[in-house]
Each structure stands twice: as C-alpha cells, then as structure tokens.
Design an enzyme around this catalytic site. Structure first.
Site, PDB file in Angstrom:
ATOM      1  N   ASP A 123       3.078   5.574   1.595  1.00  0.00           N
ATOM      2  CA  ASP A 123       4.689   5.314   1.332  1.00  0.00           C
ATOM      3  C   ASP A 123       5.063   5.868   0.086  1.00  0.00           C
ATOM      4  OD1 ASP A 123       6.027   3.563   3.567  1.00  0.00           O
ATOM      5  OD2 ASP A 123       3.753   3.251   3.300  1.00  0.00           O
TER       6      ASP A 123
ATOM      7  N   ASN B  26       0.745   2.018   0.447  1.00  0.00           N
ATOM      8  CA  ASN B  26       0.804   1.934   1.653  1.00  0.00           C
ATOM      9  C   ASN B  26       0.701   0.490   2.228  1.00  0.00           C
ATOM     10  OD1 ASN B  26       0.600   3.885   4.325  1.00  0.00           O
ATOM     11  ND2 ASN B  26      -1.478   2.977   4.271  1.00  0.00           N
ATOM     12  N   LYS B  27       0.775   0.395   3.682  1.00  0.00           N
ATOM     13  CA  LYS B  27       0.914  -0.904   4.332  1.00  0.00           C
ATOM     14  C   LYS B  27      -0.125  -1.861   3.682  1.00  0.00           C
ATOM     15  CE  LYS B  27       3.084  -1.808   6.557  1.00  0.00           C
ATOM     16  NZ  LYS B  27       4.507  -2.325   6.388  1.00  0.00           N
TER      17      LYS B  27
END
Ligand code: MRU
Length: 339
Positions: free
Chosen positions: A230, A240-241
């Site tokens: 991201d 990121n997630k």
C-alpha cells in the site's frame, strides 16, 4: 497439474461508463456479483471508505474517475480532491492519483482532458501489472509453491494484479505448481476475493488460516511468500495488509523468500521509513462480527489496525514495473526512484 487458462483474467472491477463509474461491490463477493453505479465523486468516496472498491491501485484509479466525473458535472474540484484524499490514509496510490489529476487541472485540462488522464492511469496500471508479472515470475524456480496474503488481483487493480499477477504469470510459465492463500482476517480478502479469482482462472489454490502460515512454511511446501503493498517508503520498508509483517518474520526464520510486488505509484519517496507511514485503524465491529453477524460477547472491545509495516531487511525482492530491487535499502531505492 491442471492447465490454467491464461486468458481468463477477465475481471475488471472499475469500469468507466462515459458519465459515471461502475464498481463491482467487493463486500458481497463471492456470494453475489453486484455492481454499484457511482454518479458523483461523493459516492466514489463512500465506496472507497466502505471497501466496496479496495486495493491500493484500484482505490487510486476510482478516485481519478471521481475527479473526471466531477469535472464533467462542473462542480468545484478543490473540495472533491480533498474529500477523496481523506477517504483512506495508508494506500499512497490514492494521493498519487489525485496529485496527478491536480497537476492536469493546474495545467488547464478540461473535463475531456481529465477523462483521458484517468483512463491513462488505468491503462498504465494494467500494463505495469503485466510487466511485473514477467519480472517477478522470472525469480521463481520451476515447480515452486507460493503463499500469498490479502487480495492483489484484478479486483484490487486495473486488471491482472500485482502479486497475483506474478502468480498468474508463474503458473502459466510452469514455475508455480501450487498456490496457498491466507484467509486474511478480519475482512477475508484472501478467502473471499483471492480464492474467487484463482478458482475462476483454474489455478491450483488452497486456502489456509492466517495462523497456519508458519506451519506451512515449516512443511517446505512453499519457496516464496508473494504480497502486494500500500505504501513503500524511501528505505524500502513496506506497508501492506495486516499480517504481512508476521509472514515476513516467519519466512526469514524458515528460509522462505519474500517478494513485494507493487507499481511505482505505490512507492513514496517522500516518506523516509516505515515509522512515518500512517496505519489505518478501522471499526472494531469488523473484528467482533463476521459477515455482519456478531460473534463476540457484547461488551468486548477490539483493536483493528488493518495494515502493518514490513522492514526492508525482511524483504528479498521488491518487484516494480521499472525493475526488481533485490535486498532493498535506501541506496537501491534512490537508484531506481531518485528523489
Ligand atoms: O484494505 P484493502 O483490502 O484495501 O488492503 C489491500 C492490500 O493490503 C493489498 O495487498 C494492497 O493494497 C495491494 S493491492 C494490489
């Protein structure tokens, strides 16, 4: 091994209709394929906030179309730009796309010009994903097993996908025999969205509980963890997630390689390190209930950060459309992205 059909990358979750934006509602998949018709920038903003459209590149693309639509409707673009920018904080693609549209506005672009710019953002993303697919797959030895996290496919981008693009190219090239996808609680992007894409494409894939990842790595069934991003900071630290960071730690411990795949629109050279990345905190109900059904005792509290940061030293390769950075650090990032 089943022969996956490489042409089956048919999902396009963000579709411009000439005067409004059509979005495949990702909250309802895989049970239902329902489309949302966004007829103004406010509806696009809401769709981003509510995760009807999600995934860093797709969020940026949708926002660009929101600006183009607002220009067609001759509304004041400044409030539109700031409202869209505030929709979600972590994915830099949102700010990157809005800055690009803002630059066009400042250069005097009219509504047709902004429509062309949004289309260019979408087309470039698809081309970048195909390029990254080739570059990332070339790093993977034949007949490998891989683990992925969240959804980084056609749903999260203009098409083909980032990490899932590498997986599609790797399977098509005989380098990947088996894919494992983490369910990605609490929003289950892996279970609901990634498995949906992989099964549609006939790609051999098994779902795992997020907590089964270390055990899977210990078994030797996977040689790579392949994830998206991201926001990538100037030193290579990657947001990121949530859950990506612990996958990187387990991968390092088990000697499994770790690949981040993301277009240059996800690289934020203005952010020095991962410590400077704002992590989105979402509502606790996403954790206390499943599919809208409360599953935890009333009165219970929850903490729901939806992204985390993997330090550069745990990453073996960052794959972008401009090339691959092995063992990323500030110098290597500078060399590729300058600043
Ligand atoms: O909250 P989400 O579903 O938008 O989070 C998405 C991710 O973390 C993806 O891995 C990332 O945006 C890359 S998508 C190509």
């Amino acid at each position: 091994m089943t022969t996956p059909n490489p042409n089956l990358d048919s999902i396009r979750a963000v579709q411009w209709q000439g005067d409004h934006l059509r979005l495949l509602d990702q909250r309802l998949l895989p049970a239902e394929e329902r489309w949302i018709e966004c007829r103004d920038a406010q509806q696009v903003t809401q769709a981003i906030r509510d995760l009807a459209v999600r995934g860093a590149p797709a969020i940026g693309i949708a926002a660009a179309w929101g600006v183009a639509m607002a220009a067609q409707q001759k509304v004041d673009l400044d409030p539109v730009l700031s409202t869209l920018r505030a929709a979600r904080p972590t994915a830099v693609n949102l700010m990157w796309a809005l800055d690009r549209m803002k630059k066009r506005i400042a250069s005097g672009a009219d509504a047709p010009g902004l429509v062309r710019e949004a289309q260019a953002i979408q087309d470039e993303d698809l081309a970048a994903n195909r390029r990254m697919g080739e570059l990332g797959a070339s790093l993977i030895a034949a007949h490998s097993g891989v683990l992925t996290h969240c959804n980084t496919g056609s749903l999260a981008t203009a098409g083909y996908g980032t990490a899932l693009g590498v997986i599609r190219a790797g399977v098509a090239g005989g380098r990947i025999d088996q894919v494992y996808a983490g369910e990605t609680r609490p929003w289950q992007q892996g279970a609901r969205l990634t498995m949906w894409e992989l099964v549609r494409d006939g790609i051999p894939a098994k779902l795992i509980a997020d907590s089964a990842a270390s055990h899977l790595m210990k078994s030797g069934a996977v040689q790579w963890v392949i994830v998206g991003a991201d926001r990538i900071a100037a030193n290579g630290d990657t947001a990121n997630k949530i859950g990506t960071y612990q996958l990187a730690i387990a991968a390092k411990y088990h000697g499994v390689k770790f690949m981040v795949v993301a277009p240059s629109s996800t690289v934020d050279m203005a952010t020095g390190t991962g410590e400077d990345i704002e992590i989105e905190l979402r509502d606790a109900t996403e954790l206390l209930s499943t599919a809208g059904q409360r599953t935890v005792v009333d009165g219970a509290q929850a903490w729901n950060p939806v992204f985390d940061v993997t330090p550069a030293e745990l990453i073996d390769a960052i794959v972008t459309e401009r090339g691959v950075i092995e063992r990323p650090n500030s110098i290597a990032m500078q060399a590729m992205f300058g600043w």
